[in-house]
Design a protein around this motif. Structure first.
Motif, PDB file in Angstrom:
ATOM      1  N   LEU A  88     -26.085   3.577 -14.581  1.00  0.00           N
ATOM      2  CA  LEU A  88     -24.816   3.890 -15.244  1.00  0.00           C
ATOM      3  C   LEU A  88     -24.171   5.120 -14.611  1.00  0.00           C
ATOM      4  CD1 LEU A  88     -23.229   2.931 -17.928  1.00  0.00           C
ATOM      5  CD2 LEU A  88     -24.227   4.983 -18.936  1.00  0.00           C
ATOM      6  N   TYR A  89     -24.954   6.191 -14.458  1.00  0.00           N
ATOM      7  CA  TYR A  89     -24.424   7.429 -13.887  1.00  0.00           C
ATOM      8  C   TYR A  89     -23.987   7.235 -12.431  1.00  0.00           C
ATOM      9  CZ  TYR A  89     -26.223  10.053 -17.922  1.00  0.00           C
ATOM     10  OH  TYR A  89     -26.459  10.542 -19.177  1.00  0.00           O
ATOM     11  N   ASN A  90     -24.718   6.424 -11.680  1.00  0.00           N
ATOM     12  CA  ASN A  90     -24.338   6.178 -10.284  1.00  0.00           C
ATOM     13  C   ASN A  90     -22.941   5.568 -10.196  1.00  0.00           C
ATOM     14  OD1 ASN A  90     -26.679   7.175  -9.146  1.00  0.00           O
ATOM     15  ND2 ASN A  90     -27.705   5.193  -9.070  1.00  0.00           N
ATOM     16  N   GLU A  91     -22.661   4.608 -11.079  1.00  0.00           N
ATOM     17  CA  GLU A  91     -21.339   3.978 -11.073  1.00  0.00           C
ATOM     18  C   GLU A  91     -20.260   4.978 -11.488  1.00  0.00           C
ATOM     19  OE1 GLU A  91     -20.676   0.968  -9.856  1.00  0.00           O
ATOM     20  OE2 GLU A  91     -22.806   0.984  -9.343  1.00  0.00           O
ATOM     21  N   VAL A  92     -20.578   5.830 -12.454  1.00  0.00           N
ATOM     22  CA  VAL A  92     -19.614   6.846 -12.896  1.00  0.00           C
ATOM     23  C   VAL A  92     -19.283   7.801 -11.753  1.00  0.00           C
ATOM     24  CG1 VAL A  92     -19.333   8.857 -14.403  1.00  0.00           C
ATOM     25  CG2 VAL A  92     -20.222   6.713 -15.332  1.00  0.00           C
ATOM     26  N   LEU A  93     -20.312   8.263 -11.041  1.00  0.00           N
ATOM     27  CA  LEU A  93     -20.087   9.191  -9.931  1.00  0.00           C
ATOM     28  C   LEU A  93     -19.237   8.557  -8.831  1.00  0.00           C
ATOM     29  CD1 LEU A  93     -23.627  10.825  -9.725  1.00  0.00           C
ATOM     30  CD2 LEU A  93     -21.500  11.975 -10.351  1.00  0.00           C
ATOM     31  N   LYS A  94     -19.450   7.273  -8.580  1.00  0.00           N
ATOM     32  CA  LYS A  94     -18.646   6.580  -7.569  1.00  0.00           C
ATOM     33  C   LYS A  94     -17.170   6.569  -7.966  1.00  0.00           C
ATOM     34  CE  LYS A  94     -22.312   3.376  -6.116  1.00  0.00           C
ATOM     35  NZ  LYS A  94     -22.743   1.951  -6.149  1.00  0.00           N
ATOM     36  N   GLN A  95     -16.903   6.277  -9.244  1.00  0.00           N
ATOM     37  CA  GLN A  95     -15.519   6.224  -9.705  1.00  0.00           C
ATOM     38  C   GLN A  95     -14.869   7.604  -9.687  1.00  0.00           C
ATOM     39  OE1 GLN A  95     -13.542   3.490 -10.513  1.00  0.00           O
ATOM     40  NE2 GLN A  95     -15.273   2.477  -9.514  1.00  0.00           N
ATOM     41  N   LEU A  96     -15.601   8.615 -10.122  1.00  0.00           N
ATOM     42  CA  LEU A  96     -15.047   9.969 -10.114  1.00  0.00           C
ATOM     43  C   LEU A  96     -14.712  10.410  -8.691  1.00  0.00           C
ATOM     44  CD1 LEU A  96     -17.357  11.763 -12.713  1.00  0.00           C
ATOM     45  CD2 LEU A  96     -15.022  10.944 -13.066  1.00  0.00           C
ATOM     46  N   ALA A  97     -15.624  10.134  -7.760  1.00  0.00           N
ATOM     47  CA  ALA A  97     -15.387  10.513  -6.368  1.00  0.00           C
ATOM     48  C   ALA A  97     -14.188   9.758  -5.794  1.00  0.00           C
ATOM     49  CB  ALA A  97     -16.636  10.249  -5.532  1.00  0.00           C
ATOM     50  N   ALA A  98     -14.044   8.483  -6.168  1.00  0.00           N
ATOM     51  CA  ALA A  98     -12.945   7.669  -5.642  1.00  0.00           C
ATOM     52  C   ALA A  98     -11.586   8.207  -6.075  1.00  0.00           C
ATOM     53  CB  ALA A  98     -13.107   6.219  -6.097  1.00  0.00           C
ATOM     54  N   TYR A  99     -11.529   8.799  -7.269  1.00  0.00           N
ATOM     55  CA  TYR A  99     -10.257   9.316  -7.794  1.00  0.00           C
ATOM     56  C   TYR A  99     -10.163  10.841  -7.708  1.00  0.00           C
ATOM     57  CZ  TYR A  99      -9.145   4.696  -9.610  1.00  0.00           C
ATOM     58  OH  TYR A  99      -8.844   3.353  -9.722  1.00  0.00           O
ATOM     59  N   ASN A 100     -11.111  11.443  -6.988  1.00  0.00           N
ATOM     60  CA  ASN A 100     -11.129  12.898  -6.838  1.00  0.00           C
ATOM     61  C   ASN A 100     -11.122  13.591  -8.200  1.00  0.00           C
ATOM     62  OD1 ASN A 100     -11.216  15.351  -5.494  1.00  0.00           O
ATOM     63  ND2 ASN A 100      -8.991  15.477  -5.237  1.00  0.00           N
ATOM     64  N   ALA A 101     -11.841  13.016  -9.147  1.00  0.00           N
ATOM     65  CA  ALA A 101     -11.980  13.612 -10.479  1.00  0.00           C
ATOM     66  C   ALA A 101     -13.260  14.431 -10.520  1.00  0.00           C
ATOM     67  CB  ALA A 101     -12.011  12.523 -11.544  1.00  0.00           C
ATOM     68  N   ASN A 102     -13.292  15.433 -11.378  1.00  0.00           N
ATOM     69  CA  ASN A 102     -14.481  16.285 -11.447  1.00  0.00           C
ATOM     70  C   ASN A 102     -14.868  16.643 -12.873  1.00  0.00           C
ATOM     71  OD1 ASN A 102     -12.475  18.106 -12.090  1.00  0.00           O
ATOM     72  ND2 ASN A 102     -12.486  19.088 -10.068  1.00  0.00           N
ATOM     73  N   GLY A 103     -14.429  15.833 -13.826  1.00  0.00           N
ATOM     74  CA  GLY A 103     -14.795  16.110 -15.209  1.00  0.00           C
ATOM     75  C   GLY A 103     -14.593  14.902 -16.102  1.00  0.00           C
TER      76      GLY A 103
END
Length: 227
Positions: A88-103
């Motif tokens: 679950l966390y791996n998928e979340v990190l991928k999405q955050l990185a893709a959108y340059n989000a950090n929170g």
């Protein structure tokens, strides 16, 4: 003949009455049950992701969008693989990185279904944000050590998690069967995993790894299919 028929009929009626009077045992009533647990956010926070379950924060940020992720169990070669928070966390990190989000604010994690029914699911939702006073999340490496579980009593501890692989410390060497179990349970979607014992870590020598869906045994120089 008529008397014999009457006797048989009477005995049959008596048998039915006896059966109908038998009281079947009731299933046991469920015992009292209590459970407590903690969802560990360190796989996110160790990568530089700000996390809060609150819907308000004390700093400026840019709203990115609603974030949603799920982890379902599934079958691999007729073996059921449980859902996991790591996936679950791996998928979340991928999405955050893709959108340059950090929170993530207003974060919620839910567990539904049951392992026994093969219906267990982890789901995560929240709002992805970009803190204006912070840079990109560290998608390269996490040095936060954490034990992720055990295989046949042998503990597995994450040493470092890179975007293209992970280093794992085991309390003793895993054999081929145990390595396959670890792959199915914890590392199925990851590209490269290296395994160390304490001595191997001190000597900077891994005893095995997963590469291209194969087990590499560094002691025998064997390449063994994971499936």
């Amino acid at each position: 003949m008529k008397q014999l028929f009457t006797l048989i009929f009477t005995l049959a009626i008596l048998s039915l009455n006896l059966v109908s009077c038998v009281t079947l045992p009731s299933p046991p009533l469920p015992a009292p049950y209590a459970f407590a647990g903690v969802f560990d956010y360190s796989p996110l926070t160790s990568k530089g992701v700000f996390v809060t379950e609150s819907n308000s924060v004390s700093f400026d940020y840019e709203t990115i969008g609603s974030l949603y992720a799920i982890s379902d169990g599934g079958w691999i070669n007729k073996t059921y693989v449980e859902p996991s928070l790591d996936a679950l966390y791996n998928e979340v990190l991928k999405q955050l990185a893709a959108y340059n989000a950090n929170g993530i604010v207003n974060l919620k994690i839910n567990v539904s279904g049951r392992i026994a029914d093969r219906t267990k699911r982890y789901s995560l939702e929240g709002m992805a944000i970009r803190k204006t006073d912070a840079g990109k999340i560290n998608a390269q490496v996490s040095t936060a050590r954490r034990i992720i579980g055990k295989i046949d009593g042998i503990s597995l501890q994450i040493l470092e998690a890179y975007s293209n692989g992970t280093r794992v410390l085991t309390s003793q060497k895993l054999n081929v069967s145990q390595l396959r179990q670890a792959w199915k349970k914890y590392f199925y979607n990851q590209s490269q995993i290296q395994f160390y014992t304490e001595k191997g870590l001190a000597d900077k020598v891994a005893y095995a790894s997963f590469i291209d869906r194969q087990i590499v045994n560094y002691e025998t120089n064997e390449f063994i299919p994971l499936e």
